[in-house]
Design a protein around this motif. Structure first.
Motif, PDB file in Angstrom:
ATOM      1  N   ASN A  28      -6.774  10.780  11.233  1.00 49.00           N
ATOM      2  CA  ASN A  28      -5.464  10.462  11.800  1.00 49.00           C
ATOM      3  C   ASN A  28      -4.721   9.396  11.006  1.00 49.00           C
ATOM      4  O   ASN A  28      -3.690   8.892  11.438  1.00 49.00           O
ATOM      5  N   VAL A  29      -5.222   9.036   9.823  1.00 49.63           N
ATOM      6  CA  VAL A  29      -4.586   8.022   8.981  1.00 49.63           C
ATOM      7  C   VAL A  29      -3.908   8.719   7.813  1.00 49.63           C
ATOM      8  O   VAL A  29      -4.521   9.509   7.091  1.00 49.63           O
ATOM      9  N   LEU A  30      -2.620   8.422   7.630  1.00 49.65           N
ATOM     10  CA  LEU A  30      -1.844   9.005   6.537  1.00 49.65           C
ATOM     11  C   LEU A  30      -1.103   7.880   5.830  1.00 49.65           C
ATOM     12  O   LEU A  30      -0.378   7.105   6.468  1.00 49.65           O
ATOM     13  N   ALA A  31      -1.291   7.773   4.511  1.00 46.48           N
ATOM     14  CA  ALA A  31      -0.630   6.738   3.722  1.00 46.48           C
ATOM     15  C   ALA A  31       0.132   7.374   2.583  1.00 46.48           C
ATOM     16  O   ALA A  31      -0.137   8.510   2.167  1.00 46.48           O
ATOM     17  N   ASN A  32       1.095   6.610   2.051  1.00 49.59           N
ATOM     18  CA  ASN A  32       1.916   7.121   0.966  1.00 49.59           C
ATOM     19  C   ASN A  32       2.454   5.949   0.151  1.00 49.59           C
ATOM     20  O   ASN A  32       2.713   4.876   0.690  1.00 49.59           O
ATOM     21  N   VAL A  33       2.605   6.171  -1.155  1.00 46.01           N
ATOM     22  CA  VAL A  33       3.221   5.186  -2.036  1.00 46.01           C
ATOM     23  C   VAL A  33       4.258   5.897  -2.880  1.00 46.01           C
ATOM     24  O   VAL A  33       3.982   6.936  -3.477  1.00 46.01           O
ATOM     25  N   SER A  48       5.716   1.626   0.375  1.00 39.50           N
ATOM     26  CA  SER A  48       4.448   2.223   0.774  1.00 39.50           C
ATOM     27  C   SER A  48       4.427   2.291   2.296  1.00 39.50           C
ATOM     28  O   SER A  48       4.884   1.358   2.978  1.00 39.50           O
ATOM     29  N   THR A  49       3.910   3.385   2.842  1.00 41.88           N
ATOM     30  CA  THR A  49       3.867   3.562   4.290  1.00 41.88           C
ATOM     31  C   THR A  49       2.445   3.863   4.740  1.00 41.88           C
ATOM     32  O   THR A  49       1.645   4.426   3.992  1.00 41.88           O
ATOM     33  N   LEU A  50       2.165   3.456   5.981  1.00 39.84           N
ATOM     34  CA  LEU A  50       0.888   3.777   6.616  1.00 39.84           C
ATOM     35  C   LEU A  50       1.189   4.298   8.018  1.00 39.84           C
ATOM     36  O   LEU A  50       1.900   3.646   8.798  1.00 39.84           O
ATOM     37  N   VAL A  58     -11.204  -0.780   5.534  1.00 41.92           N
ATOM     38  CA  VAL A  58     -10.261  -0.081   4.663  1.00 41.92           C
ATOM     39  C   VAL A  58      -9.767   1.175   5.380  1.00 41.92           C
ATOM     40  O   VAL A  58     -10.560   2.008   5.830  1.00 41.92           O
ATOM     41  N   LEU A  59      -8.447   1.297   5.493  1.00 40.25           N
ATOM     42  CA  LEU A  59      -7.848   2.449   6.156  1.00 40.25           C
ATOM     43  C   LEU A  59      -7.392   3.517   5.165  1.00 40.25           C
ATOM     44  O   LEU A  59      -7.539   4.708   5.434  1.00 40.25           O
ATOM     45  N   ALA A  60      -6.814   3.092   4.054  1.00 35.28           N
ATOM     46  CA  ALA A  60      -6.326   4.057   3.058  1.00 35.28           C
ATOM     47  C   ALA A  60      -6.210   3.373   1.708  1.00 35.28           C
ATOM     48  O   ALA A  60      -5.944   2.173   1.621  1.00 35.28           O
ATOM     49  N   THR A  61      -6.430   4.153   0.635  1.00 36.02           N
ATOM     50  CA  THR A  61      -6.248   3.662  -0.733  1.00 36.02           C
ATOM     51  C   THR A  61      -5.388   4.665  -1.492  1.00 36.02           C
ATOM     52  O   THR A  61      -5.536   5.887  -1.332  1.00 36.02           O
ATOM     53  N   CYS A  62      -4.488   4.122  -2.322  1.00 36.67           N
ATOM     54  CA  CYS A  62      -3.592   4.954  -3.125  1.00 36.67           C
ATOM     55  C   CYS A  62      -3.755   4.561  -4.588  1.00 36.67           C
ATOM     56  O   CYS A  62      -3.591   3.383  -4.940  1.00 36.67           O
ATOM     57  N   GLN A  63      -4.064   5.531  -5.450  1.00 39.40           N
ATOM     58  CA  GLN A  63      -4.306   5.262  -6.858  1.00 39.40           C
ATOM     59  C   GLN A  63      -3.049   5.541  -7.666  1.00 39.40           C
ATOM     60  O   GLN A  63      -2.249   6.417  -7.341  1.00 39.40           O
ATOM     61  N   ASN A 116       2.471   7.100  17.800  1.00 33.77           N
ATOM     62  CA  ASN A 116       2.169   6.905  16.386  1.00 33.77           C
ATOM     63  C   ASN A 116       2.577   5.510  15.931  1.00 33.77           C
ATOM     64  O   ASN A 116       3.630   4.993  16.326  1.00 33.77           O
ATOM     65  N   LEU A 117       1.732   4.906  15.108  1.00 35.17           N
ATOM     66  CA  LEU A 117       2.033   3.636  14.467  1.00 35.17           C
ATOM     67  C   LEU A 117       2.500   3.912  13.050  1.00 35.17           C
ATOM     68  O   LEU A 117       1.826   4.611  12.287  1.00 35.17           O
TER      69      LEU A 117
END
Length: 278
Positions: free
Chosen positions: A94-99, A106-108, A76-81, A42-43
């Protein structure tokens, strides 16, 4: 009045900059790049968002583009509103992001990393006023050790170990399959060079290069070293040869002495016979 006028002209630009300064934002990726990732693992990238209380975030975007190329194409891998613990949308399963604005982070995360996931990762924070701030981090594949070689500099009694392109290689040396000691040689701080101190240079010198994916070796073989038994046997053989030569010389001297003695005896007997005849 002139003094007040001059001061007003100097203070006015500073007053104009105050609103901008209050909305300044510092964004940086916490991972020290380049980040090397083993395929299949995992990255995880982490970005620190340091903003002032009056600066509200509108969007956080994670993107990736090729590390090289004249016109890189961003994906674009992920967007957070919004702000606060906000929902993020990934473009792949398999892409998970968080803010988390409260923690200013913020993590990816990309699970099941493949070599195609390597590149230049960009995190961009969009302010509520439309301004944007970005930070980058290079991500590359963690590669195994390849093509280890050993070369020798006889004039300086040096062995130099080289490796092609493995990630984070660590070098070590073996002498006849055991770790090198001070009596054999001295290893450089980075492990790539071995200065041989033993004399004569003999035996097998092996360089081992390893990382998280395994290891590879290369060996330089010098002349065969004499063992203690072989050395003792050689000394014993030399001593035996010397003893045989001495014994042979003594026997030759003895035979020569006896021959001379018998010769004198025959001459004396012949003289005695001749005297009786006359």
């Amino acid at each position: 009045m002139e003094v007040l006028c001059v001061l007003s002209w100097r203070v006015a630009p500073l007053l104009l900059l105050l609103p901008c300064a209050s909305k300044s934002l510092n964004l940086r990726v916490l991972n020290e790049g380049p980040v090397h990732v083993i395929p299949g693992s995992n990255l995880l990238l982490r970005a620190r968002i340091e903003s002032t209380p009056g600066d509200k975030l509108s969007m956080v975007t994670w993107e990736r583009e090729a590390e090289t190329g004249s016109t890189p194409n961003r994906l674009v891998l992920a967007t957070c509103q919004g702000s606060g613990p906000s929902p993020c949308t990934g473009t792949r399963p398999n892409v998970l992001a968080n803010v988390n604005v409260g923690e200013e982070e913020s993590t990816l995360q990309i699970s099941g990393y493949v070599p195609e996931d390597g590149g230049d990762y960009i995190v961009t924070v969009t302010h509520q006023n439309g301004n944007q701030t970005s930070a980058r981090c290079i991500v590359r594949e963690y590669e195994a050790v390849h093509h280890v070689s050993v070369s020798i500099n006889m004039s300086h009694s040096l062995l130099v170990c080289g490796e092609a392109w493995g990630t984070d290689p660590h070098f070590s040396w073996l002498y006849n399959r055991v770790a090198v000691t001070q009596t054999v040689g001295q290893v450089s701080q980075d492990g790539t060079t071995l200065r041989i101190t033993q004399s004569p240079i003999c035996g097998r010198f092996t360089c081992m290069v390893q990382n998280q994916l395994g290891y590879a070796t290369a060996t330089y073989t010098a002349a065969e070293c004499e063992t203690e038994e072989e050395h003792s046997g050689a000394i014993a053989a030399v001593v035996c040869v010397l003893l045989l030569l001495v014994c042979g010389a003594l026997l030759g001297l003895l035979f020569w002495w006896r021959y001379r003695r018998s010769g004198h005896a025959r001459e004396r007997l012949r003289e005695h016979v001749d005297e009786q005849l006359h």
